[in-house]
Design an enzyme around this catalytic site. Structure first.
Site, PDB file in Angstrom:
ATOM      1  N   GLN A  30       0.811  -1.218   0.000  1.00 32.52           N
ATOM      2  CA  GLN A  30       0.000   0.000   0.000  1.00 32.52           C
ATOM      3  C   GLN A  30       0.840   1.262   0.000  1.00 32.52           C
ATOM      4  O   GLN A  30       0.337   2.345  -0.293  1.00 32.52           O
ATOM      5  CB  GLN A  30      -0.944   0.006   1.196  1.00 32.52           C
ATOM      6  CG  GLN A  30      -0.239   0.145   2.541  1.00 32.52           C
ATOM      7  CD  GLN A  30      -1.198  -0.017   3.704  1.00 32.52           C
ATOM      8  OE1 GLN A  30      -1.704  -1.096   3.961  1.00 32.52           O
ATOM      9  NE2 GLN A  30      -1.444   1.074   4.421  1.00 32.52           N
ATOM     10  N   ASN A  82      -0.933  -9.345   4.765  1.00 31.62           N
ATOM     11  CA  ASN A  82      -0.862  -7.910   4.971  1.00 31.62           C
ATOM     12  C   ASN A  82      -0.670  -7.218   3.619  1.00 31.62           C
ATOM     13  O   ASN A  82      -0.499  -7.871   2.585  1.00 31.62           O
ATOM     14  CB  ASN A  82       0.288  -7.579   5.920  1.00 31.62           C
ATOM     15  CG  ASN A  82       0.114  -6.244   6.614  1.00 31.62           C
ATOM     16  OD1 ASN A  82      -0.851  -5.519   6.372  1.00 31.62           O
ATOM     17  ND2 ASN A  82       1.052  -5.893   7.473  1.00 31.62           N
ATOM     18  N   HIS A  93      -6.444  -1.457  11.547  1.00 33.54           N
ATOM     19  CA  HIS A  93      -5.756  -1.879  10.334  1.00 33.54           C
ATOM     20  C   HIS A  93      -6.512  -3.054   9.735  1.00 33.54           C
ATOM     21  O   HIS A  93      -6.948  -3.957  10.457  1.00 33.54           O
ATOM     22  CB  HIS A  93      -4.321  -2.284  10.667  1.00 33.54           C
ATOM     23  CG  HIS A  93      -3.489  -2.663   9.481  1.00 33.54           C
ATOM     24  ND1 HIS A  93      -3.311  -1.839   8.396  1.00 33.54           N
ATOM     25  CD2 HIS A  93      -2.779  -3.789   9.212  1.00 33.54           C
ATOM     26  CE1 HIS A  93      -2.516  -2.438   7.516  1.00 33.54           C
ATOM     27  NE2 HIS A  93      -2.184  -3.629   7.991  1.00 33.54           N
ATOM     28  N   CYS A 140      -5.141   0.160   3.436  1.00 34.26           N
ATOM     29  CA  CYS A 140      -5.220  -1.253   3.813  1.00 34.26           C
ATOM     30  C   CYS A 140      -6.629  -1.802   3.628  1.00 34.26           C
ATOM     31  O   CYS A 140      -6.826  -2.946   3.219  1.00 34.26           O
ATOM     32  CB  CYS A 140      -4.775  -1.429   5.257  1.00 34.26           C
ATOM     33  SG  CYS A 140      -5.707  -0.439   6.450  1.00 34.26           S
TER      34      CYS A 140
END
Length: 322
Positions: free
Chosen positions: A121, A289, A265, A127
């Site tokens: 990102q 992630n 997140h 995110c």
């Protein structure tokens, strides 16, 4: 990382017939729209105001009864205040039961082709866009047998009307709502990631994925485990505000300071399992992630499982229906 609005219990009323608005609620209506960044067309404004006023009545009456000792909890008109009960129920829990009552001890959707490559990102707080794109990618693969990277940039540029704020912040709820309302989402190949917010360039003829709706998973690890095992990758929120998360490189992550009710997140939950003997308590969630392959275990983390929703893993979990 992006802040999430915590989900609160809200009994939503059925929309009333079109009536004139209550002038005494004008200021509250305007404040609520500003707080949740709500924007409507002229036609939709009256309809949503009517639903909101009905929900306000329900909530205020409930809280009066709370003050009188008639119930044990309070309510508030949150981000769902302009939705009817039917609209809210359509995105509520819809987890199929696992036949036979047995869940596998290990799940890794990467091995079954449901998961695209790890993305980065950058300095954009997007995110939430990558988490939602990943969940839709998995369900589209389940439906079509084709794995296509979907456009996080499309989401960053185009979902402000639903409540997101580009590279400043976003919420997975608003993001799923955008894809649902928009009727589609482009692929990464036609709408590549830029790491900054630009003007919306979505073209319907280039849509690579569509959803029929989305569902919220009950905030327990048991429900989340069932969903991961039976549905596929799940969009989840976690508390990632600690240096230990920032610099994680491997092993099962456990952070004593992690909060289990507040998340900031969004990541993609792609499986679960355990290391050593299951009885030793070394269970983990496998998350993808959006910080590139240089973070964690080539972009992935094993997060402690079975520790009272460690880091809020089951607090804000969604999946799309395609």
């Amino acid at each position: 990382m992006s802040p999430f609005v915590l989900l609160t219990i809200l009994c939503l009323a059925v929309a009333r017939d079109t009536q004139s608005s209550d002038p005494s609620l004008d200021s509250e209506w305007q404040e609520w729209k500003i707080k949740y960044d709500k924007n409507y067309s002229l036609e939709e404004e009256g309809q949503r105001r009517a639903v909101w006023e009905e929900n306000m009545k329900v909530v205020k009456q409930h809280n009066i009864e709370y003050d009188q000792g008639k119930n044990n909890f309070t309510m508030k008109v949150n981000a769902f205040g302009d939705m009817t009960g039917e609209e809210f129920r359509k995105m509520m829990i819809d987890i199929p039961s696992h036949t036979g009552g047995y869940l596998p001890k290990f799940v890794d959707w990467r091995r079954r082709g449901y998961v695209t490559s790890v993305k980065n990102q950058g300095r954009c707080n997007s995110c939430w866009a990558f988490s939602v794109a990943g969940a839709i990618e998995g369900q589209m693969f389940r439906k079509t047998g084709r794995l296509v990277s979907l456009s996080a940039q499309n989401l960053v540029d185009c979902s402000r009307p639903e409540g997101n704020r580009g590279c400043i912040s976003g919420h997975t709820f608003y993001t799923f709502k955008y894809v649902w309302n928009n009727g589609g989402l482009e692929a990464e190949s036609t709408y590549p990631y830029e790491g900054r917010e630009g003007h919306c360039r979505y073209l319907p003829e280039r849509s690579a994925a569509r959803i029929k709706g989305f569902s919220i998973i009950s905030s327990t690890e048991e429900a989340l485990m069932n969903a991961v095992a039976t549905i596929g990758p799940i969009s989840v929120g976690i508390d990632a505000s600690h240096e230990s998360f920032t610099f994680y490189s491997g092993g099962i992550y456990y952070e004593p300071k992690c909060r289990n009710k507040t998340v900031n997140h969004a990541v993609l939950l792609v499986g679960y399992g355990y290391e050593g003997r299951e009885s030793d308590g070394r269970k983990y969630w496998l998350i993808k992630n959006s910080h590139g392959v240089g973070w964690g275990m080539n972009g992935y983390m094993k997060l402690a499982r079975g520790w009272n929703k460690h880091c809020g893993i089951a607090t804000c979990a969604f999946y799309p229906r395609v």
